[in-house]
Structure formats: C-alpha cells, structure tokens
Enzyme design. Structure first.
Site, mmCIF file in Angstrom:
data_model
loop_
_atom_site.group_PDB
_atom_site.id
_atom_site.type_symbol
_atom_site.label_atom_id
_atom_site.label_comp_id
_atom_site.label_asym_id
_atom_site.label_seq_id
_atom_site.Cartn_x
_atom_site.Cartn_y
_atom_site.Cartn_z
ATOM 1 N N GLU A 5 3.314 -1.008 -7.431
ATOM 2 C CA GLU A 5 4.229 -1.198 -6.289
ATOM 3 C C GLU A 5 4.899 -2.564 -6.450
ATOM 4 O O GLU A 5 4.259 -3.519 -6.940
ATOM 5 C CB GLU A 5 3.408 -1.173 -4.997
ATOM 6 C CG GLU A 5 4.111 -1.622 -3.737
ATOM 7 C CD GLU A 5 3.146 -1.872 -2.571
ATOM 8 O OE1 GLU A 5 1.978 -2.263 -2.816
ATOM 9 O OE2 GLU A 5 3.572 -1.650 -1.419
ATOM 10 N N LYS B 43 8.426 4.221 0.716
ATOM 11 C CA LYS B 43 7.113 4.111 1.364
ATOM 12 C C LYS B 43 7.186 4.417 2.861
ATOM 13 O O LYS B 43 7.936 3.773 3.602
ATOM 14 C CB LYS B 43 6.556 2.704 1.150
ATOM 15 C CG LYS B 43 5.131 2.483 1.636
ATOM 16 C CD LYS B 43 4.667 1.090 1.234
ATOM 17 C CE LYS B 43 3.231 0.807 1.617
ATOM 18 N NZ LYS B 43 2.814 -0.569 1.168
ATOM 19 N N CYS C 97 0.943 2.657 -2.341
ATOM 20 C CA CYS C 97 -0.077 1.806 -1.753
ATOM 21 C C CYS C 97 -0.764 2.334 -0.501
ATOM 22 O O CYS C 97 -1.587 3.225 -0.602
ATOM 23 C CB CYS C 97 0.491 0.405 -1.516
ATOM 24 S SG CYS C 97 -0.825 -0.808 -1.473
HETATM 25 N N1 ING Z 1 -1.501 -3.047 0.806
HETATM 26 C C1 ING Z 1 -2.728 -2.706 1.399
HETATM 27 C C2 ING Z 1 -3.176 -1.278 1.114
HETATM 28 O O1 ING Z 1 -3.048 -0.360 1.900
HETATM 29 C C3 ING Z 1 -4.147 -2.670 3.363
HETATM 30 C C4 ING Z 1 -2.784 -3.029 2.847
HETATM 31 C C5 ING Z 1 -5.287 -3.034 2.674
HETATM 32 C C6 ING Z 1 -4.244 -1.991 4.527
HETATM 33 C C7 ING Z 1 -6.545 -2.667 3.145
HETATM 34 C C8 ING Z 1 -5.498 -1.615 5.020
HETATM 35 C C9 ING Z 1 -6.650 -1.975 4.335
HETATM 36 O O2 ING Z 1 -3.770 -1.161 0.047
HETATM 37 C C10 ING Z 1 -0.300 -2.409 0.845
HETATM 38 N N2 ING Z 1 0.691 -3.009 0.161
HETATM 39 O O3 ING Z 1 -0.109 -1.379 1.481
#
Ligand code: ING
Length: 309
Positions: A46, A123, A168
């Site tokens: 990403e 996204k 992601c």
């Molecule tokens: N990063 C993280 C992901 O979903 C996140 C944000 C991390 C949300 C852990 C909840 C828990 O992997 C991105 N860029 O979405």
C-alpha cells in the site's frame, strides 16, 4: 493446473525525506529478483512510493498533495512500469491517487504482464481519524487525507484466473472477501502499512498485531477458497515501526510463505489457481449452502443496534 508464480515484494522503511526515485529503484531491484524467480505477478505494498504520510498531521493542502500521484505511471514511477513490462510481470501497486477533479483516494492498480493497466481499486475501509488526536501515541489520519473508495470490490480476468484487490484495513472486514468471493475470486492481492504498536492500547505489541493480521488474511482465504497475497511496507519510518509479515496464503487458509525481515524482501510461490476449486465446489459452494434470507442486517444496518430487553 493453472500455476501463477507470484512474488510478494515487501518494502522496508521509506523515510519521509526519501524521494520517489530512490524508492522506485528499490522496487525495480525487487522486480528483477522476481524475474529471476520466474514470477509473472508481483504484489507491492500500500502507498508504495512514499513514507506512510497519514501518520503526519498537515493542514496545508498543498503539503498534503505532495504525497499524491496525479498520474500513474508518472515521471518518477514510469521506470517501474517499463521494467515490469520488459520482464512480462503483472503488478499490484498501491499509491495515493489525486484525480483531475481533485479527489483523494488510497488506491491500488493491477497491470497485465504486457504492461496494460487492467484494474483499479480505491480503499473502502479507512481506519483512524480526521482531526489531530491528543489521546493517541501517534496519528493515523487516513480519514483526513482520503475519501472512501467509490469503486466497490470488482474482480478482473488476468493471469488465467479471477483476480481481486483490496488495501490494508480492508483485509480485516470479512465482507470484502465475500463480495469478491461471490464473483469467483481466486487470488486477492493487498498491500498494507500496519503500525507495530496500537496508538490507543499501549499493551498491544508486535506479536498481537501480527496475530490479527495473519488471522484476517487466513480467514479471508479459507472462507472464500481463494489465494491471498499480502505485502507489507515494514520497518521503522522516522521512528515509527511498521510490521512486516508479508504472506502468501493458500485457499485452505494456510500460509505457504512469509517474510523473515523488515527490509526489502521477496517471497515467491507457484500458486495453482485450481487449488481454489475444491473449496468452491464443496464446503464453500455458496449457491448450495448460503441462506441470504437471513443476512439482511449485513447491508441494511451500519452500526450495532442492540434489541430492547
Ligand atoms: N493500517 C492499519 C491496518 O488496518 C490498523 C490500521 C491497525 C487498524 C491495527 C486497526 C488495527 O492494518 C492501515 N493502513 O489500514
């Protein structure tokens, strides 16, 4: 057998000051390695061209827009697409998209081995927040800098099979895989930037993050009998650690390859798309087993509504 030799091309940290040219050179080196391994498909992370800029609070839109690509391929990124075409490798590439109308998306494109752009995904699930949050150890401002994707979850015919994309945080939502599963997806590609620690829960560390990451992609693969290729941007960016854990998951939900470092690293696997068939024809034969008359809340209701006692 419909084998697609697939490379997950993990990128290590990209510092805020690192230019796109340097990053593209690193990506080309990984593409060359994928070529040597006989790959016809390569999955990058990403927002692959820059540091994970949503960790930085910005108010000046001109400063924000510097992180976005008005066109892909563009002057800085064209060498990557030229090399991929020369190698006959199709790519998944994640980047920040600014449209001619001035819309901002967290986007991924899919190219064919001939170098044509055959698919675009934006996204849908944007994590984090849109204003500076003093309660957080660090910011995660995707809701500030991007609009939710407006293209849904399409699939494309490429590499002899049915290909899908997400990005992601999307990987944590079962609906994402199921909408593609209902279109017969045989490989879901995704890139991710996942902080190694939780900005809201200091006790949650790297191993917890990697557990939830693996759980999400393995479940998505198994429950839709599809391959999942998930590629990290990893390492410490300006003091902020991102998990690695790039994986290739087979249609039974088993991890067949996983990176070992937090640097630029390739994993590769000959993914037989016919391995999807058994699950799709038996335990996850949707037509035979699903009962959609009971699933209405999933699309008619957004949040939780607890019934009155
Ligand atoms: N990063 C993280 C992901 O979903 C996140 C944000 C991390 C949300 C852990 C909840 C828990 O992997 C991105 N860029 O979405």
């Amino acid at each position: 057998m419909r084998e697609v030799v697939t490379a997950s091309l993990q990128l290590g940290a990209i510092q805020k000051e690192e230019g796109r040219g340097d990053v593209v050179a690193r990506m080309i080196a990984l593409l060359d390695e994928a070529k040597r391994a006989g790959a016809s498909l390569a999955v990058f992370p990403e927002l692959a061209f820059t540091t994970f800029f949503p960790r930085w609070y910005m108010e000046d839109q001109a400063e924000v827009d510097k992180w976005f690509e008005p066109e892909v391929p563009g002057p800085d990124t064209a060498p990557l697409f030229e090399r991929a075409r020369a190698h006959g490798i199709g790519m998944y590439v994640g980047y920040a998209e600014i449209t001619p109308q001035g819309q901002h998306f967290n986007t991924a494109i899919l190219t064919s081995p001939e170098g044509e752009i055959i698919g675009k995904y934006r996204k849908v699930h944007l994590p984090g927040h849109d204003e500076y949050d003093t309660e957080r150890a660090f910011q995660h401002l995707e809701k500030r800098y991007f609009e939710p994707g407006d293209l849904g979850f399409p699939v494309w015919h490429s590499q002899g099979g049915v290909m899908g994309m997400c990005i992601c945080n999307d990987r944590r939502w079962p609906e994402v895989y199921r909408v593609m599963g209902l279109q017969g997806v045989e490989m879901v590609m995704l890139g991710f930037n996942t902080p190694s620690v939780n900005s809201q829960r200091s006790g949650e560390g790297l191993e917890d993050r990697l557990f939830h990451h693996r759980l999400s992609v393995q479940s998505g693969a198994y429950q839709n009998s599809t391959w999942v290729v998930a590629t990290a941007k990893a390492g410490v960016e300006d003091g902020h650690p991102l998990t690695a854990g790039s994986v290739i998951v087979d249609p039974d939900g088993k991890i067949v390859a996983e990176t070992k470092t937090e640097d630029d690293e390739m994993i590769v696997h000959a993914c037989d798309l016919d391995a999807c068939n058994f699950g799709k024809q038996t335990i996850f034969d949707f037509a035979r087993h699903r009962r959609i008359e009971h699933y209405g809340l999933i699309t008619s209701q957004t949040g939780v509504e607890v019934p009155a006692k």
